[in-house]
Every structure is written in structure tokens, then in C-alpha cells.
Design an enzyme around this catalytic site. Structure first.
Site, PDB file in Angstrom:
ATOM      1  N   ASP A  26      24.031 -18.113  25.450  1.00 38.63           N
ATOM      2  CA  ASP A  26      22.977 -18.205  25.049  1.00 38.63           C
ATOM      3  C   ASP A  26      23.057 -19.699  24.318  1.00 38.63           C
ATOM      4  O   ASP A  26      24.389 -20.010  23.865  1.00 38.63           O
ATOM      5  CB  ASP A  26      22.332 -17.458  24.129  1.00 38.63           C
ATOM      6  N   ASP A  30      18.907 -18.076  19.791  1.00 32.38           N
ATOM      7  CA  ASP A  30      17.991 -17.189  20.184  1.00 32.38           C
ATOM      8  C   ASP A  30      18.207 -14.987  20.304  1.00 32.38           C
ATOM      9  O   ASP A  30      17.594 -13.927  21.301  1.00 32.38           O
ATOM     10  CB  ASP A  30      16.712 -17.406  21.052  1.00 32.38           C
ATOM     11  N   ASP A  34      20.548 -17.890  28.619  1.00 34.08           N
ATOM     12  CA  ASP A  34      19.730 -19.062  29.590  1.00 34.08           C
ATOM     13  C   ASP A  34      20.379 -20.121  30.246  1.00 34.08           C
ATOM     14  O   ASP A  34      21.881 -19.628  30.421  1.00 34.08           O
ATOM     15  CB  ASP A  34      18.623 -19.791  28.090  1.00 34.08           C
ATOM     16  N   GLU A 268      19.369  -5.130  49.634  1.00 37.12           N
ATOM     17  CA  GLU A 268      18.777  -4.600  48.863  1.00 37.12           C
ATOM     18  C   GLU A 268      17.709  -3.120  49.204  1.00 37.12           C
ATOM     19  O   GLU A 268      16.959  -3.209  49.422  1.00 37.12           O
ATOM     20  CB  GLU A 268      18.466  -4.572  47.068  1.00 37.12           C
ATOM     21  N   ASP A 342      22.525  -3.440  37.676  1.00 38.62           N
ATOM     22  CA  ASP A 342      21.823  -2.006  37.641  1.00 38.62           C
ATOM     23  C   ASP A 342      23.548  -0.654  37.943  1.00 38.62           C
ATOM     24  O   ASP A 342      22.957   0.693  38.007  1.00 38.62           O
ATOM     25  CB  ASP A 342      20.998  -1.219  39.629  1.00 38.62           C
TER      26      ASP A 342
END
Length: 591
Positions: A26, A30, A34, A268, A342
Site C-alpha cells: 500500500d 488507506d 494498490d 480454474e 483461495d
């Protein structure tokens, strides 16, 4: 394997590094990673030696599922930056010889996408972009909280994220399908206009200079006739959404219209993908995909729900990999991964993240980089990052964790979060999404603000800064693995043969290309183990193994052997017999 049969492609020889941008770096304080933050770390990626970056979604999104609910495929989310920032990222990667693949999420959109807004409003051209259906009134005992009184969803399918796979829209007076979150309505690929929109969007990104796509849940895009017919769908089983009746028609059309051999395209594939389907997806005369992600190995240690963790047996894990290594040999190409955005951290799941964290992280990396197929490295894997010590349900952000657990508690399926905490903490996707650990400073150098998800407290010991300074770190070992794979064609194109599939503690296999053969031996335990190749005249029982033996010590005695890499110092040069320390990995060149 004969080198004369090699079909060389750059993506077969590449190592892919996955970036989950929300948690990478970042720059504006924030607490959310990013695109400028990725640009800031490009020299790190070059130092590691990877060839490709797979970038998780950075498109405009309301973030119901952390960017996998896309509101505009051709704009960048404000939190992540601007299109100019993205273009700077692409140029910076290409200047360093690193390619970029983008996430393609086209099974569903956000309910805030223009297409769904117009579909909901009844615009004729967009009505059939999604699945709108009447509910059922003949279902006894329906107690759902949605829909008019006495009306149940069109069928009894459940969402991947918990609850029904249908949501009632009062404005429309009908139900729409969402296999994932309620804010992720499924696209209707039966509609030719939907396919045209998707293909045009893909071509737009390719014209901007990207090098391929990772395709999210792509084998769900063909729905069964009970859904695609304009009549209320009948219950035909949720599994009917996997590899549907027109899936190869749709993916093949994408291959013909958009894809080429020079692009990396990885699909996937959720559910139980058959080898016949897999060969059709990635085969030489198939649908046109480069490779696929299957889930067989990452479902091995869990039941149907996130609170059902039961561990894994090495023999079962080897069986799965052997199935795919041999099943696609000469027919297609494998992708090799043990964690991603995941899945929980691989060293916590498959290794020993305490006493032997470094050794087991290196061993697992050795496995991934010495199997047949393209290795995928998930951010932080090269540091040996671990699962987060979750204590409370309030610690989680992921809808795939929160929704099922809350529903199960509400319905009385589980007593409380405390009763399932250990399993949920092991399997939650949030383990992979904790911020990248750059330094030992506050928030691990990830942000100057408050991070969107808590940083793992072990960042004081496990971080990039410390790893770079330590020549024996997981980071430097990964650099060596990537270099090694680049030096030996046999590691890319050689055939795979498992030496002893039934051994419960050791994973030993060979890679063979022409006259060159490598031997890989991995100790998957925290105890010492003995490895010994039998003499040619020994029986199987004498060798303490029960499988057919494709390699004997006598075949090696006369060869000029070489140790290529190991995760311990003081390693012997004899590849026929040695003692393995806890989580020890060795790779020998036999000829």
C-alpha cells in the site's frame, strides 16, 4: 520422454508469481494494497527471478467478494489506482522481461454492472444476459427468508458461499441465479450477445499488451438444460453446474476467437474434473487453454464444509499428483500449486510451520518446481509465510468463511464458532490474504495506515528484509529453484515416475528426458527417515517396499552423479542410500 517430441512454449518454461493486490503493498496509507505499490516492488520480483505475474482482479467493483464481483471490466477500481497506474505496471514488468496475465471473471458479474442494471430494469436487449426465473409454489415446508410467502427458489441448489443459489428481486418479481454471493449474478452464456461482449472485452485487454488470462471458475459457464430452458428449472443436482453440456463449445469458441498458443491461458476448474474433460480443455486439438487448475489435492484434507478439516495422507496426495502428471503427459500441460488467494498457507497445511517451518517450506517449494508443469508461486510463499492465529469470528473478512459459519450456527448445524475454530482457522481463505510481510516494522511495512486485514504477528521474524539478508532463507532457496528449472530442460519437459507410491513418509520420483534423469527425494515428516535404492537382485520385501521398482542402485553406480540442490547443508553425494533429516529435500542428477 524424448526431446524430439517436445512442443516448446514460453509458458511451459516459466514460473508464475501470483499477486493479490489488496494485500501486496500500500502506497497511499488507506490500508489497502494498490497498483503503485506493486510498481514499487518490481525490483523485488526481478530479484526473485519469476517470469510471469498473475494479477488478481483490479477492476471496478463494490468488493462483495474482494474484486471478483466486477462492475466494469474495462476500468480500474479507485482503491487500486488508475488505468495510467496499470499501464505503468505493465511497462515496468515488460521492461524487466516479466509477462502479465489478468484475471478473467466471466461466470458472473456484480449486480452493479451495467448489464445487470439494465436487465433488472427490463431492457429487452439485456433481459437474457442473466437467469431470471419464477419460483416454486409447490414446496412444502419452505422457510426461507426471501421471496413472497409460500414461494421457494426455482430449485434447491445452494450457493458456494452459503444459502440458496437464487435471490428474489422484488422490483422484477422473479429470482436470479448466483452460484456465489448474492451480489454476483451468473451470466447466461447461452446468449450469443453475452459471449460477444466477453470476447470483445478480452481482445481489448490483449490489445493493451497483456500476455494471457487466468480464468475464474470457467467450467461453470455452461448451465444444465433445467436452467437454460425458459421454464422453471427442475432440481437436477448442483453438480450439474460443473463442466456443463456446452462447456467445450463455449471454451472452444473462446479459443478460436481470442486465444493463441503464444498466450498463457489457465482455467480454474471447480468440481471433480474428469481426465477426458481435462484433456479436451488443454489438449493439442482441444479447446485452446494452456493449462488448468484442478482442486483434487486442495480438497483432500477437508469435508464439504469449512469446519470439516481432517488432514491428509501422503500416499493420497501422491496418488492425486501421479494421476495428473501421467494423465496429461503428452496430451496437455499441468499447473502446479499448493496455495493461492483461495487456499490456506501451504507450509501450515502440508508442512510444519513451527519447528521446521524453513525446512518444510523449502521442501514444498522443491516439490512444486521439480514436477512436470508450470509452478505457481503465491505472494509470501517464497518467505515461508504461515497461517494467521485466528481466535474469533470477528477476525475474519472473507464471505466464504463468515457466511457458511454464521448460517451453520443459526441453523444449529454447529454449536458455536469455538467448537469449529481450529478447522475454520486452518482452512479460511483469509490466511492467504493477510498483508505481505516486507519488514519487521509496524504493519510489516505493508502500509502506513490501518491494514484492511490484520498482519500476521510473526512478521517480526518472517519478512522480506530479513530473508534477503539470510543466505539460508526460503527466499534465496526459491531463487535457486527458479534458476535450476531454467538450467535443465529435464525439469520442464521430462517425464515423471513415482518410485514408491505406497511409502507413507517419503516422496521419491524421477524426471527423465532422453538420457538425462533426475532423482527427487522428499521426507514429508518431522522425523528422520532412511532412503535406500535396492540392489537389482533384492526382492521388494528386502527393500521394505511393495511397489514395482523402476530404479535400482546398480543402474546408478557407474554414473557420474551430482547433487543439484538440497535444503540442508552437509549433504552426501551418494544418491543410492542416505538418511534424511526432518523435512529434508534432495535433487540429484543421475546422468
Amino acid at each position: 520422454m524424448d526431446s524430439a517430441d517436445i512442443d516448446r512454449q514460453w509458458w511451459k518454461e516459466a514460473v508464475v508469481y501470483q499477486i493479490y493486490p489488496r494485500s501486496f503493498n500500500d502506497t497511499d496509507g488507506d490500508g489497502v494494497g494498490d497498483i503503485p505499490g506493486i510498481v514499487e516492488r518490481l525490483d523485488y520480483l526481478e530479484e526473485l527471478g519469476v517470469d510471469v505475474v498473475w494479477l488478481n482482479p483490479v477492476y471496478e467493483s463494490p468488493n462483495a467478494d474482494n474484486g471478483y464481483d466486477i462492475a466494469d471490466y474495462q476500468s480500474i477500481m479507485d482503491e487500486f489506482g488508475t488505468m495510467a497506474d496499470w499501464e505503468e505496471l505493465l511497462d515496468g514488468l515488460h521492461d524487466r522481461g516479466i509477462k502479465l496475465i489478468m484475471d478473467l471473471v466471466v461466470n458472473h458479474t456484480s449486480d452493479e454492472h451495467e448489464w445487470f442494471v439494465k436487465s433488472r430494469a427490463g431492457e429487452e436487449d439485456y433481459r437474457d444476459y442473466y437467469f431470471w426465473r419464477q419460483g416454486r409454489t409447490d414446496v412444502d415446508g419452505w422457510t426461507g427468508h426471501q421471496g413472497p410467502e409460500g414461494e421457494a427458489p426455482p430449485n434447491d441448489w445452494g450457493s458456494f458461499f452459503g444459502g440458496p443459489a437464487w435471490a428474489y428481486d422484488e422490483e422484477v418479481g422473479e429470482w436470479y441465479m448466483h452460484l456465489f454471493d448474492v451480489k454476483q449474478p451468473d451470466l447466461n452464456w447461452e446468449n450469443e450477445e453475452v459471449r460477444e461482449e466477453v470476447f470483445d472485452m478480452m481482445e481489448w485487454w490483449l490489445e493493451k499488451g497483456i500476455d494471457g488470462f487466468r480464468m475464474d471458475v470457467i467450467n461453470l459457464i455452461s448451465k444444465p438444460p433445467s436452467v437454460t430452458d425458459n421454464d422453471p428449472p427442475t432440481p437436477d443436482g448442483f453438480d450439474a453446474t460443473f463442466d456443463g453440456p456446452k462447456i467445450h463449445e463455449y471454451v472452444g469458441e473462446m479459443g478460436d476467437r481470442v486465444l493463441s498458443e503464444d498466450l498463457l491461458s489457465v482455467g480454474e476448474m471447480v468440481g471433480d474434473v474428469s481426465m477426458d474433460d481435462a484433456q479436451q480443455y488443454v489438449g493439442r486439438d482441444g479447446d485452446g487453454l494452456s493449462m488448468l487448475f484442478h482442486f483434487d489435492h486442495v480438497l483432500l484434507d477437508r469435508g464439504g464444509d469449512i469446519w470439516e478439516y481432517h488432514g491428509y495422507d501422503l500416499t493420497d496426495l501422491k496418488d492425486i499428483f501421479r494421476h495428473w502428471q501421467k494423465g496429461l503427459e503428452g496430451e496437455g500441460w499441468n499447473s502446479n500449486y499448493l496455495n493461492n488467494h483461495d487456499q490456506p498457507r501451504m507450509v501450515s497445511r502440508y508442512g510444519d510451520d513451527r519447528e521446521y517451518r524453513v525446512e518444510s517450506a523449502k521442501l514444498l517449494g522443491t516439490l512444486l518446481h521439480t514436477l512436470h508443469g508450470t509452478p505457481y508461486v503465491y505472494q509470501g510463499e517464497e518467505l515461508g509465510m504461515t497461517n494467521y492465529p485466528f481466535e474469533s469470528l470477528d477476525d475474519f473478512e472473507d464471505v466464504d468463511t463468515l457466511n457458511p459459519v454464521r448460517n451453520a450456527i443459526e441453523e444449529g448445524v454447529v454449536d458455536s464458532f469455538e467448537s469449529v475454530r481450529d478447522s475454520v482457522a486452518m482452512l479460511s481463505r483469509d490466511n492467504a490474504r493477510t498483508p505481505m510481510q516486507w519488514t519487521d516494522e509496524e504493519h510489516a511495512g505493508f502500509t502506513d495506515g490501518e491494514p484492511w486485514l490484520d498482519v500476521n504477528p510473526n512478521h517480526e521474524e518472517i519478512n522480506v528484509e530479513a530473508a534477503r539478508e539470510d543466505e539460508n532463507s526460503v527466499f534465496h532457496y526459491y531463487r535457486d529453484l527458479i534458476d535450476l528449472r531454467g538450467d535443465y530442460d529435464v525439469l520442464v519437459y521430462g517425464s515423471y515416475d513415482d518410485l514408491w507410491p505406497s511409502h507413507t513418509d517419503l516422496w521419491a520420483y524421477t524426471r527423465t528426458l532422453d538420457d538425462e534423469r533426475l532423482l527427487v527425494v522428499l521426507n514429508f515428516t518431522s522425523e528422520e527417515q532412511q532412503f535406500r535404492l535396492p540392489r537389482e537382485d533384492e526382492t521388494h520385501s528386502t527393500a521394505d517396499y511393495t511397489d514395482e521398482l523402476p530404479l535400482h542402485a546398480g543402474e546408478i553406480d557407474a554414473l557420474d552423479t551430482e547433487l543439484l540442490i538440497a535444503n540442508y547443508d552437509d549433504v552426501g553425494t551418494d544418491p543410492t542410500a542416505f538418511d534424511l533429516r526432518p523435512w529434508e529435500a534432495r535433487v540429484y542428477r543421475l546422468s
